[in-house]
Structure formats: structure tokens, C-alpha cells
Design an enzyme around this catalytic site. Structure first.
Site, PDB file in Angstrom:
ATOM      1  N   GLY A 143     -84.772 -49.854 -44.219  1.00  0.00           N
ATOM      2  CA  GLY A 143     -85.632 -50.829 -43.542  1.00  0.00           C
ATOM      3  C   GLY A 143     -85.345 -52.249 -43.970  1.00  0.00           C
ATOM      4  N   GLY A 144     -86.348 -52.893 -44.550  1.00  0.00           N
ATOM      5  CA  GLY A 144     -86.186 -54.281 -44.978  1.00  0.00           C
ATOM      6  C   GLY A 144     -85.109 -54.448 -46.024  1.00  0.00           C
ATOM      7  N   GLY A 375     -53.826 -65.704 -24.674  1.00  0.00           N
ATOM      8  CA  GLY A 375     -55.172 -66.087 -25.122  1.00  0.00           C
ATOM      9  C   GLY A 375     -55.318 -65.963 -26.621  1.00  0.00           C
TER      10      GLY A 375
END
Ligand SMILES: CCC(=O)SCCNC(=O)CCNC(=O)[C@H](O)C(C)(C)COP(=O)(O)OP(=O)(O)OC[C@H]1O[C@@H](n2cnc3c(N)ncnc32)[C@H](O)[C@@H]1OP(=O)(O)O
Length: 482
Positions: A143-144, A375
Site C-alpha cells: 500500500g502506502g 525518429g
């Protein structure tokens, strides 16, 4: 089972002990607690230690989650300590290093813990691009505790690290997938597939050592000293770059030894296994920290693709925001074509690299060793994107595409109309003509998009001079985790 280590007095210490971890990170005897671990029974019970300390004699701020207390889960008290540590690092302009082993927000604290974790995220974003932020993940980080490291500049995972939004139990109950912690969020998936980890290591000690190296490189960058860079002929230190290329221009080779030989000493490669067709390395060059970006022909022929463009873009932005000059080593046949690439967003993710270089204000020098096509030529720090200097080796080619591919497009009808037995002879002749008209770097020199053709032996000196002559600058932006 709890891992333990013997101490000098033969007693046994929990390897997860936060103080042991902090001491292993910092120079011996340099730890000065900002906030010490409380007595567990106290009302704070934060589960976080933050400290001042030194790495190779230079100041840093560090914090660690206490994995011996609720698995390192964070409540508002611990979150506030981390937030203060980050803000202090910004005020004192020193690197901040977080050691993570945490189940995320403390479940019993509910929204109060969630709010606290949000405060950490906000502090990390405030600090982004202002001081180096390094995360070392040493155990489960959910989670956090997963998003915290992900918001920082460099994420280092030890062998025991596991990073995920939710652990295997939740995954099983929500999606029915049976997966263990290592497969879900170990160093292998995050080092190779997701790109969450910049560095993966064989054990905890190596992870902390890697953090020390990165902190020194980003926090104490040194000064460029071109006078200390001899040409390769006069150089007995193994910087002979040309010797590392195969004799045939079309043969693949590993660019990593080239990057190492370019630097004063081996650097730290970031994201070594993820998107390996581009190499991103921090190291010292002529006495100063630089970032090197190099196409790697050993992987996907060196083509840029969605992941490698994104990886390089993030690296460019990190270096720019922290004032680290860039050296860009180009040998690129173009962007990887195909349905898979288009669906993976090669246009959107490739655009990140264009944006990153065009925005960067740090000195940045490009070296074309063999080819720069299409590119991808533009994207690899071309003059049009603001390169400080662009150099090419004598046989390098700058073109829209390789001569053979160009002939197939330009002369398709003519080749088709030629009898089969004469076709290859004609094709070879047309390729020669194409090389004569569009090959090499002549036109690029003429219009000033390549500054000079330089010998491999003088490459290090010329790059050092170009970087030293450019005004020092630093991008005024954060380092969003692209
Ligand atoms: C910002 C949003 C968020 O942070 S939401 C995140 C909420 N957290 C989670 O979903 C993770 C919940 N925890 C887990 O899945 C596992 O504990 C993980 C992290 C995978 C670690 O597993 P494992 O190494 O087997 O350890 P374990 O489960 O035995 O846990 C060790 C002790 O830590 C505790 N713990 C763990 N997570 C939390 C938490 N979030 N809040 C409070 N306590 C937590 C466990 O209960 C366990 O405690 P004890 O040692 O049994 O007393």
C-alpha cells in the site's frame, strides 16, 4: 521466522531492528537520531526512526520503518516523523534515504493513518527534484509503503523486498489468483517487468551499499576536470572505446562495457533488466557525476521502443532536476515497429523522451558511434532538441533510415521490373548510390546538426570539454515517476 545476526558481544539481534539497519546504512558512528524509537508502551508508538548521519563523510537524512512493530505499519505518528525528515532534508539540501519494510497504513488507525500516508506522499512530491530521494526496500512494502518508494528518484530492492499494492491474501480473495509474495512483488518482477525497481541486489547489505553509492553520486557530484582526461593513446586506464566495437558495422555488441570505459570507474546502472535495449547509468566522468544513456544493440538491435523510451525519459528528467549532466551514446536503427508496440503506446511513451530532452537544461552531449536513424535520431538528444554538442565517429551515419531499407522503398518498382537474375546486382548498386548521397554525416555536419567528427581516442576529452564549457544549469521541475 525472524532473521537474526550475531553482534560483537555474541548476543543475537533481530535483523529487522531499525537501528541496526540505519547503522548499516550510515558511516560508522555518524548516526544522530532526529526522532528515536519510543518505548513501545508510550502514546506515540510511532514505529519510525529518523536520523541525521553521513555517507562517505557527507551529510544525509535517513528514516526507517520499524518492522519489529506491527510489521512496520504506519500510523499518523510515524508518518509525521517521515514527513518531517523529508522536509528537513529539503531545508538542509541533503539527500534523504528511506528504509522500507512496512504493511502500509495501520489498519486499526483507519483514515487517520491514510491521511498520514498522504502527508508523506505530499512531502515527497515537494522534495522531488530538489534533493535526491532514495528508497531501499528490505521486506514487504504494501500500500502506502509501496507508493512511497515509487515516488522517489531511485528504488533499491534487496532479495527479501516485496512491493505490492495488496498482498497475496487480498489478491486471492478478490481475483482468485494464487500467487506468492515473491512472484507478486519480488525483485524479479519489479526489476525486469514493471520497472518499479531501479536496482535489485543479492542481499540487504548490498542494497544498503548501493544506496550509499547512489547517495554519494547524486548528493556530492564533484567538479568536471577535463584536464584529467587524456586521449586514449596516452591512456593506460582501459578507456579505449573503439576496441569495444565489432569490426563489422552491422554486428551487434553489448554497449555496457562501452559505458564503463567512458566513465572514470564503473557506475551504477539503473533499470538494468527492464527495457535493456537502452542503458541508463550514473557514474563519475572526469571527476563529476554524470548520467549516461546508451542504446544497446545487443537487445532488440538497439531499437527504441515504448518501455525504453519511457525509461530513458525518466532518467533524463531525474538528472535534469538534480543538475546531473548527460552523455548520450547513440547507435540506433530506429523505433521498433509493430502492432505490439503501437498498442503498448510507443507514440505516447516515446513522446516522453522527446519532451524530456527538449525540456532539459543540464549540459548534455551526444556521441553517434555508428548510426542514428529516423525518429530515434531526433529522440536521442539531437541538436534540434537542444543538445549542447553532437559528435560523431568517422564512420557514423545519420539518416532517415539505413541505405538498404531506403532503396527498397525508393526503388521498389524499378527493382520489381528488373529480371530476378539482375535484381541483386542492381540493388547493391542502388545501395552504394544511396550511401553516397544520403549516408555518412556529411550533410549533418553541413547543416550544423553534428558539430564535429571526432576520433574514438579523443572522445572522452572532447565530451569533457563540451560539458565543462556549457553553463551549469538545473531543471526547475520535479521528477514525476513516468
Ligand atoms: C495508503 C493505503 C495503504 O497503505 S492500504 C495498505 C494496507 N495494508 C495492507 O493491505 C497489507 C496488510 N498486510 C499484509 O498483507 C501482510 O502483513 C504483509 C505486508 C504482506 C506482510 O506479510 P508477512 O511478512 O507474512 O507478515 P505478517 O502478515 O505476519 O505481518 C507482520 C505483523 O505486522 C502486522 N501488520 C501487517 N500489516 C499491517 C497493517 N497494515 N496494519 C497493522 N498491522 C499490520 C501483522 O498483523 C503482524 O502482526 P503480529 O506480528 O501478528 O502481531
Amino acid at each position: 521466522m525472524t532473521a537474526t545476526i550475531p553482534t560483537a558481544d555474541e548476543s543475537v539481534v533481530d535483523r529487522r531492528d531499525p537501528e541496526v539497519r540505519l547503522k548499516a546504512l550510515l558511516d560508522r558512528g555518524s548516526l544522530r537520531p532526529i526522532a528515536a524509537r519510543d518505548e513501545r508502551s508510550g502514546p506515540d508508538n510511532s514505529g519510525v526512526i529518523s536520523a541525521r548521519g553521513q555517507i562517505n563523510g557527507a551529510p544525509v537524512i535517513a528514516f526507517v520503518t520499524d518492522a519489529t512493530l506491527m510489521g512496520g505499519a504506519l500510523g499518523i505518528g510515524g508518518c509525521q516523523l517521515i514527513t518531517e525528515a523529508i522536509d528537513t532534508a529539503v531545508r538542509e539540501r541533503v539527500p534523504v534515504i528511506g528504509l522500507w519494510h512496512s504493511g502500509g497504513a495501520r489498519l486499526a488507525e483507519g483514515v487517520v493513518a491514510l491521511d498520514g500516508i498522504g502527508l508523506i506522499f505530499a512531502a515527497m512530491v515537494r522534495a522531488s527534484g530538489r534533493v535526491p530521494q532514495i528508497s531501499v526496500v528490505l521486506g514487504p512494502a504494501a500500500g502506502g509503503a509501496a507508493y512511497g518508494p515509487a515516488l522517489t528518484d531511485v528504488v533499491i530492492m534487496s532479495d527479501s523486498a516485496r512491493i505490492f499494492v495488496t498482498g497475496p491474501e487480498v489478491v486471492r480473495s478478490v481475483t482468485g489468483e494464487q500467487v506468492d509474495m515473491a512472484r507478486l512483488g519480488g525483485p524479479e518482477p519489479h526489476g525486469r517487468r514493471s520497472g518499479v525497481a531501479h536496482v535489485t541486489t543479492k542481499d540487504e547489505a548490498s542494497a544498503l551499499e548501493a544506496a550509499r553509492t547512489v547517495a554519494s553520486l547524486l548528493g556530492h557530484q564533484g567538479r568536471l576536470s577535463p584536464a584529467d582526461v587524456p586521449d586514449a593513446e596516452a591512456d593506460a586506464d582501459g578507456h579505449d572505446l573503439a576496441a569495444l566495437f565489432p569490426p563489422e558495422a552491422s554486428r551487434a555488441y553489448d554497449v555496457k562495457p562501452v559505458v564503463t570505459a567512458l566513465l572514470d570507474e564503473p557506475g551504477v546502472e539503473l533499470h538494468a533488466k527492464w527495457a535493456p535495449n537502452v542503458v541508463t547509468t550514473l557514474g563519475r566522468f572526469a571527476g563529476r557525476t554524470v548520467g549516461v544513456i546508451a542504446n544497446n544493440p545487443m537487445r532488440l538491435g538497439g531499437c527504441l521502443d515504448a518501455s525504453s523510451a519511457e525509461k530513458a525519459a525518466r532518467f533524463v528528467r531525474m538528472c535534469d532536476s538534480l543538475g546531473v549532466p548527460l552523455i548520450v551514446v547513440v547507435d540506433v536503427p530506429g523505433y521498433l515497429p509493430g502492432l505490439g508496440q503501437e498498442w503498448e503506446g510507443v507514440v505516447r511513451r516515446g513522446a516522453k523522451l522527446l519532451h524530456a530532452f527538449a525540456e532539459a537544461v543540464v549540459p548534455r552531449v551526444t556521441l553517434v558511434t555508428r548510426k542514428a536513424y529516423g525518429g530515434a535520431y531526433i529522440a536521442m538528444n539531437s541538436r534540434s532538441l537542444g543538445a549542447t554538442a553532437v559528435y560523431a565517429w568517422p564512420n557514423a551515419e545519420v539518416a532517415v533510415m539505413g541505405a538498404s531499407a531506403a532503396v527498397n522503398i525508393l526503388h521498389r518498382k524499378k527493382l520489381a521490373a528488373t529480371p530476378a537474375e539482375e535484381r541483386e546486382t542492381l540493388r547493391a548498386q542502388l545501395v552504394e548510390e544511396q550511401i553516397a548521397t544520403a549516408g555518412g554525416v556529411g550533410r549533418a555536419l553541413e547543416i550544423g546538426v553534428v558539430d564535429d567528427v571526432i576520433k574514438p581516442s579523443e572522445t572522452r576529452r572532447r565530451i569533457a570539454e563540451a560539458l565543462a564549457n556549457a553553463p551549469a544549469a538545473r531543471g526547475a521541475h520535479g521528477n514525476i515517476p513516468l
